[in-house]
Design a protein around this motif. Structure first.
Motif, PDB file in Angstrom:
ATOM      1  N   MET A   1     -25.628  17.610 -71.605  1.00 43.81           N
ATOM      2  CA  MET A   1     -24.305  18.132 -71.221  1.00 43.81           C
ATOM      3  C   MET A   1     -23.831  17.412 -69.950  1.00 43.81           C
ATOM      4  O   MET A   1     -24.609  17.086 -69.068  1.00 43.81           O
ATOM      5  CB  MET A   1     -24.375  19.630 -70.961  1.00 43.81           C
ATOM      6  N   GLN A   3     -22.611  16.607 -66.365  1.00 38.82           N
ATOM      7  CA  GLN A   3     -22.992  17.308 -65.142  1.00 38.82           C
ATOM      8  C   GLN A   3     -21.838  17.407 -64.150  1.00 38.82           C
ATOM      9  O   GLN A   3     -21.865  18.211 -63.231  1.00 38.82           O
ATOM     10  CB  GLN A   3     -24.175  16.574 -64.473  1.00 38.82           C
ATOM     11  N   ASN A   5     -17.628  17.798 -62.959  1.00 39.05           N
ATOM     12  CA  ASN A   5     -16.537  18.697 -63.319  1.00 39.05           C
ATOM     13  C   ASN A   5     -15.378  17.967 -63.983  1.00 39.05           C
ATOM     14  O   ASN A   5     -14.349  18.568 -64.277  1.00 39.05           O
ATOM     15  CB  ASN A   5     -16.023  19.429 -62.074  1.00 39.05           C
ATOM     16  N   ILE A 127     -18.755  23.345 -76.054  1.00 38.51           N
ATOM     17  CA  ILE A 127     -19.928  23.972 -75.431  1.00 38.51           C
ATOM     18  C   ILE A 127     -20.973  22.941 -75.027  1.00 38.51           C
ATOM     19  O   ILE A 127     -21.612  23.054 -73.984  1.00 38.51           O
ATOM     20  CB  ILE A 127     -20.535  25.018 -76.386  1.00 38.51           C
ATOM     21  N   THR A 128     -21.152  21.899 -75.845  1.00 44.16           N
ATOM     22  CA  THR A 128     -22.217  20.927 -75.585  1.00 44.16           C
ATOM     23  C   THR A 128     -21.796  19.772 -74.689  1.00 44.16           C
ATOM     24  O   THR A 128     -22.640  19.148 -74.039  1.00 44.16           O
ATOM     25  CB  THR A 128     -22.743  20.343 -76.913  1.00 44.16           C
ATOM     26  N   PRO A 131     -18.027  20.141 -68.968  1.00 45.92           N
ATOM     27  CA  PRO A 131     -18.642  20.670 -67.746  1.00 45.92           C
ATOM     28  C   PRO A 131     -18.653  22.195 -67.791  1.00 45.92           C
ATOM     29  O   PRO A 131     -17.707  22.812 -68.282  1.00 45.92           O
ATOM     30  CB  PRO A 131     -17.703  20.164 -66.639  1.00 45.92           C
ATOM     31  N   LYS A 132     -19.721  22.788 -67.294  1.00 46.12           N
ATOM     32  CA  LYS A 132     -19.884  24.234 -67.404  1.00 46.12           C
ATOM     33  C   LYS A 132     -18.693  24.993 -66.828  1.00 46.12           C
ATOM     34  O   LYS A 132     -18.250  26.008 -67.386  1.00 46.12           O
ATOM     35  CB  LYS A 132     -21.173  24.654 -66.684  1.00 46.12           C
ATOM     36  N   GLN A 133     -18.153  24.503 -65.710  1.00 46.78           N
ATOM     37  CA  GLN A 133     -17.050  25.203 -65.048  1.00 46.78           C
ATOM     38  C   GLN A 133     -15.743  25.100 -65.833  1.00 46.78           C
ATOM     39  O   GLN A 133     -14.787  25.831 -65.557  1.00 46.78           O
ATOM     40  CB  GLN A 133     -16.829  24.634 -63.640  1.00 46.78           C
ATOM     41  N   ILE A 135     -15.620  25.062 -69.350  1.00 48.46           N
ATOM     42  CA  ILE A 135     -15.762  25.524 -70.733  1.00 48.46           C
ATOM     43  C   ILE A 135     -14.724  26.593 -71.075  1.00 48.46           C
ATOM     44  O   ILE A 135     -14.077  26.541 -72.126  1.00 48.46           O
ATOM     45  CB  ILE A 135     -17.193  26.056 -70.980  1.00 48.46           C
ATOM     46  N   LYS A 323     -12.552  32.662 -72.424  1.00 47.72           N
ATOM     47  CA  LYS A 323     -13.918  32.826 -71.932  1.00 47.72           C
ATOM     48  C   LYS A 323     -14.753  33.753 -72.811  1.00 47.72           C
ATOM     49  O   LYS A 323     -15.918  34.014 -72.511  1.00 47.72           O
ATOM     50  CB  LYS A 323     -13.900  33.349 -70.503  1.00 47.72           C
ATOM     51  N   ARG A 327     -21.256  33.269 -79.279  1.00 47.43           N
ATOM     52  CA  ARG A 327     -22.504  32.516 -79.377  1.00 47.43           C
ATOM     53  C   ARG A 327     -23.411  33.038 -80.491  1.00 47.43           C
ATOM     54  O   ARG A 327     -24.452  32.463 -80.775  1.00 47.43           O
ATOM     55  CB  ARG A 327     -23.268  32.577 -78.047  1.00 47.43           C
TER      56      ARG A 327
END
Length: 394
Positions: A1, A3, A5, A127-128, A131-133, A135, A323, A327
């Motif tokens: 994934m 890393q 942003n 999702i994959t 960046p996590k922030q 999603i 959000k 899953r």
């Protein structure tokens, strides 16, 4: 994934490519609802038959979505995309050229299968790779792409039918699909190495038999009623197959659908609320344009615009649910089944009255009965929502 942003242009193009395919599938689904009266005349079929263009599409969607977990492990994202869009483009051309109802139905079934691959693939890419922030934001954008389709579909169908004929509904999608194909070829990366994973053929067969038997049973009620031996037999077969699937899922290590969540009462009540809404929404998408054209003799253009306000509200709300990530894999499958059931049930009610009286009067009376049923489902959904909040407060 990733890393950082930063959202790459390739990721955006990947979301666009898969989103356009999902968008096209839903546009064709909602646009076809407006074409039903025209198709009934052209192909000389009844209400209970023509509704299979939507019911069959949703059934295929419900059957393919549970495969998403297996498919993303067994094949790369790019291979899945290319396979799905090739199917969709081929089916769209075939639908536009269809000279018999059976050919058109086959094309719709293939489109449903392709959309069943595209929808989970779009969210899986986010999702994959995102960046996590970011999603949540990207999920909102993806949801908006899909949510705009029901707003576009009925209006597109109404305008196109009145001026160019129903076949143009499919041909107008082709430029978008070829644009998505080009974007996908450039932007979508494999993202994973295919794994040799075992597929639960028995579990999937049982699930498919259960879903199909249930939908066929609801469709047959238009001719035979709910207590006919054939209808009851199909319902029993559906229940037996579903019971077999549940037993198989509890014993297996990698079930198609995770059933443990059904032990949590608030989840079950929330799910029932969602399914009652989906049942109503898809049923209304069928009822309103057909009532407008057959009972009140409105044009396809007017019939399509009657659905626009509600669809726009749905599209406006969609980004705020960005959000709420699914899953578990349960809800999407059951949503499509609920939609297929809703369309099939109300079509059966209307068709039953059309057979007793004439087309216009039967449509009016059958639609009134169907609206009453949908009101009862709304009350049931409200009850489930209230109970959920009461449990959560304890």
């Amino acid at each position: 994934m990733t890393q950082t942003n930063t959202i790459s242009s390739k990721l955006l193009l990947s979301i666009f490519a898969t989103g356009i395919m999902a968008f096209s599938g839903i546009v064709s689904e909602t646009a076809m609802n407006v074409t039903f009266p025209t198709l009934m005349k052209e192909f000389d079929v009844g209400t209970s038959t023509v509704q299979w263009l939507t019911t069959g599409y949703l059934l295929m969607l419900a059957l393919v979505v549970p495969l998403s977990s297996f498919l993303k492990k067994r094949f790369s994202a790019k291979d899945l995309f290319l396979f799905a869009i090739a199917l969709f483009i081929g089916a769209t051309i075939y639908a536009g050229l269809s000279t018999q109802f059976a050919y058109l139905l086959i094309a719709r079934l293939i489109q449903g299968g392709a959309t069943g691959i595209a929808l989970p693939l779009m969210f899986n890419i986010i999702i994959t790779q995102a960046p996590k922030q970011k999603i949540g934001m990207l999920m909102g954008i993806a949801t908006l792409i899909v949510a705009m389709a029901p707003a576009v579909g009925p209006v597109l169908g109404g305008v196109v039918i009145d001026f160019y004929g129903w076949r143009m509904v499919f041909f107008l999608l082709l430029p978008l699909l070829f644009l998505a194909l080009a974007a996908g070829i450039f932007a979508i990366s494999p993202t994973n190495s295919p794994e040799k994973v075992r597929f639960d053929f028995i579990g999937y067969f049982l699930l498919a038999v259960s879903f199909a038997s249930f939908i066929f049973a609801t469709e047959k009620t238009a001719h035979y009623g709910w207590f006919d031996p054939l209808v009851l037999g199909l319902l029993v077969l559906s229940l037996v197959a579903l019971s077999g699937f549940v037993l198989k899922a509890k014993q297996g290590k990698n079930p198609l659908i995770h059933l443990a969540v059904f032990q949590y009462k608030p989840f079950v009540l929330s799910l029932l609320f969602i399914l009652s809404i989906q049942f109503n929404v898809l049923a209304l998408g069928y009822l309103i344009p057909n009532y407008a054209q057959i009972a009140t003799h409105s044009s396809a253009f007017i019939a399509g615009f009657l659905l626009l306000p509600g669809c726009l509200v749905g599209a406006f709300i969609a980004p705020f649910s960005g959000k709420l990530l699914d899953r578990i894999g349960v809800i999407n499958t059951l949503q499509q089944l609920a939609g297929a059931t809703g369309t099939s049930v109300v079509a059966s009610i209307v068709a039953n009255q059309q057979q007793k009286i004439d087309l216009t009067q039967g449509t009016m009376l059958g639609s009134q009965q169907a609206f009453i049923l949908l009101m009862l489902f709304s009350v049931f959904g409200l009850f489930c929502a209230v109970k959920t909040f009461q449990i959560q407060k304890k």
